[in-house]
Design a protein around this motif. Structure first.
Motif, short mmCIF file in Angstrom:
data_model
loop_
_atom_site.label_atom_id
_atom_site.label_comp_id
_atom_site.label_asym_id
_atom_site.label_seq_id
_atom_site.Cartn_x
_atom_site.Cartn_y
_atom_site.Cartn_z
N ALA A 52 11.17 -14.50 -36.69
CA ALA A 52 11.36 -14.11 -35.29
C ALA A 52 11.91 -15.27 -34.48
CB ALA A 52 10.04 -13.61 -34.71
N SER A 53 11.34 -16.46 -34.68
CA SER A 53 11.79 -17.64 -33.93
C SER A 53 13.24 -17.97 -34.28
CB SER A 53 10.91 -18.85 -34.24
OG SER A 53 9.59 -18.65 -33.82
N GLN A 54 13.58 -17.84 -35.57
CA GLN A 54 14.94 -18.19 -36.00
C GLN A 54 15.97 -17.25 -35.40
OE1 GLN A 54 13.33 -19.26 -40.39
NE2 GLN A 54 15.52 -19.02 -40.26
N PHE A 55 15.70 -15.94 -35.48
CA PHE A 55 16.64 -14.97 -34.90
C PHE A 55 16.78 -15.20 -33.40
CE2 PHE A 55 16.32 -12.27 -38.77
CZ PHE A 55 17.66 -11.93 -38.90
N ALA A 56 15.65 -15.52 -32.73
CA ALA A 56 15.70 -15.74 -31.28
C ALA A 56 16.55 -16.96 -30.95
CB ALA A 56 14.28 -15.91 -30.74
N LEU A 57 16.37 -18.03 -31.72
CA LEU A 57 17.11 -19.26 -31.43
C LEU A 57 18.61 -19.04 -31.58
CD1 LEU A 57 16.36 -22.49 -31.01
CD2 LEU A 57 17.48 -22.61 -33.22
N VAL A 58 19.04 -18.46 -32.69
CA VAL A 58 20.49 -18.29 -32.89
C VAL A 58 21.02 -17.22 -31.93
CG1 VAL A 58 20.37 -19.05 -35.29
CG2 VAL A 58 20.34 -16.61 -34.79
N GLY A 59 20.16 -16.29 -31.52
CA GLY A 59 20.58 -15.28 -30.56
C GLY A 59 20.95 -15.90 -29.22
N VAL A 60 20.09 -16.82 -28.74
CA VAL A 60 20.36 -17.47 -27.46
C VAL A 60 21.62 -18.34 -27.57
CG1 VAL A 60 19.49 -19.08 -25.72
CG2 VAL A 60 17.95 -17.41 -26.75
N ILE A 61 21.73 -19.08 -28.67
CA ILE A 61 22.91 -19.94 -28.84
C ILE A 61 24.17 -19.08 -28.95
CG2 ILE A 61 24.06 -21.55 -30.42
CD1 ILE A 61 21.26 -22.71 -31.03
N GLY A 62 24.06 -17.96 -29.68
CA GLY A 62 25.22 -17.09 -29.88
C GLY A 62 25.68 -16.42 -28.59
N SER A 63 24.73 -16.19 -27.67
CA SER A 63 25.12 -15.54 -26.43
C SER A 63 25.58 -16.58 -25.40
CB SER A 63 23.97 -14.70 -25.87
OG SER A 63 22.86 -15.52 -25.61
N GLY A 64 25.82 -17.80 -25.86
CA GLY A 64 26.42 -18.81 -25.00
C GLY A 64 25.42 -19.71 -24.29
N GLY A 65 24.13 -19.56 -24.62
CA GLY A 65 23.12 -20.41 -23.99
C GLY A 65 23.29 -21.85 -24.43
N ALA A 66 22.99 -22.78 -23.50
CA ALA A 66 23.04 -24.19 -23.86
C ALA A 66 21.98 -24.42 -24.94
CB ALA A 66 22.75 -25.04 -22.64
N GLY A 67 22.25 -25.36 -25.84
CA GLY A 67 21.37 -25.59 -26.98
C GLY A 67 19.89 -25.59 -26.65
#
Lengths: 230, 103
Positions: A52-67
């Motif tokens: 869950a944490s992994q999908f959330a992290l790449v999801g935020v990064i993929g949607s253009g969120g700052a690292g």
């Protein structure tokens, strides 16, 4: 614990690790598509090792969120693993948690290993279920992640095969024996209700954490038929 | 080091430390009667909550995929019929997949 029950536990653990492998492949593909490198994807699967944490992290990064904006969500989803540690400490015993072994044991504390452990009644079976699931799932999750990261869009969506239905079905199956008592049923229904109500209101990760106080209340209430001291 | 690497490392180490904290409670705390009772109920409440989230969370709002629900429902029927873990999860997946292929 007989030879037969060990084999049965290994079979269940392999089934769980099998679908985790498919989701690992999906994670690897999504991660690379979100702009992470194969190395970054594999650090997540090896070190974070919490779907869950992994999908959330790449999801935020993929949607253009700052690292760094992606970090709090991933951590919030990881807090429940800290809670799982409490019952698992008792189940696993002192030997699994002494010295450097604790560093290894800790990494395997996730939804699936907790569910497999509490899905059994006797301590030896609980321990075996934790280790068998933890080791197999770690291997297949990482193998899947690597395949997905390298194979990219060639990896299909696990939902087409209905694999996403396996996750709630598996947790329900493992919870089932705990629902034999009225207390277990109340706690489970309460936890599910609290989480459902909170889904639209709070950040991801919080609904599951919000169920924890129900266990605390149930654990601290004096039980019927039990002598209440004082 | 880029921002993504910082996020990957900070979040990964943070998640690991959360796991480590959970298995690091001192025995004096764990051996208490009330802590043991809470610990027994903790996974029941949280895994039930997790099932609810898997079923009803649609990207942060309440949503329902009826095909998924029917598939998991079929899995519950298998559970009531005392089928094994493997049968339960395969039934759930197959029913969901068939319904998705048909609709």
């Amino acid at each position: 614990m007989g030879h037969e029950s060990r084999a049965a536990i290994r079979r269940d653990a392999a089934a769980m690790a099998g679908y985790a492998g498919a989701f690992g492949a999906s994670f690897g593909a999504v991660s690379v598509a979100s702009g992470l490198t194969v190395w970054q994807t594999m650090v997540l699967s090896l070190v974070m090792f919490s779907g869950a944490s992994q999908f959330a992290l790449v999801g935020v990064i993929g949607s253009g969120g700052a690292g760094l904006a992606a970090v709090p969500t991933a951590l919030l989803l990881g807090v429940r693993n800290a809670f799982y540690g409490v019952p698992l400490t008792r189940i696993l015993g002192r030997r699994a948690l002494s010295g450097p072994r604790r560093l290894v044991t800790a990494q395997l504390v996730i939804d699936e290993t907790t569910a497999m452990a509490v899905g059994h009644d006797e301590e030896p079976a609980q321990r075996y279920a934790f280790w068998a699931t933890g080791v197999l799932l770690f291997l297949l999750w990482n193998a899947g992640s690597l395949a997905g990261a390298l194979g990219g869009s060639a990896i299909g969506d696990p939902a087409t095969l209905g694999l996403d239905a396996m996750i709630p079905a598996a947790f329900l199956a493992l919870l089932w024996p705990r629902l034999r008592t009225a207390e277990g049923r109340w706690v489970a229904v309460g936890g599910a209700l609290v989480a459902t109500v909170l889904i639209p209101l709070v950040p991801a990760g919080v609904p599951v954490l919000a169920a924890a106080p129900i266990a605390v209340v149930a654990g601290l209430l004096p039980r019927r038929g039990r002598e209440v001291t004082r | 080091m880029t921002g993504v690497w910082v996020a990957v490392i900070v979040a990964s180490v943070g998640c690991y430390l959360l796991k480590l904290a959970g298995v690091s409670l001192p025995p004096s705390v764990l051996e208490r009667d009330d802590v043991q009772r809470v610990a027994t109920m903790l996974p029941v409440a949280m895994l039930a909550a997790l099932v609810a989230v898997e079923l009803f969370d649609s990207a942060g709002s309440l949503g329902l995929d009826l095909r998924l629900l029917a598939g998991v429902g079929a899995g519950v029927v298998a559970l009531v019929l005392r089928q094994s873990f493997l049968v339960v999860i395969v039934v759930a997946a197959v029913v969901t997949a068939v319904l998705r292929a048909l609709t």
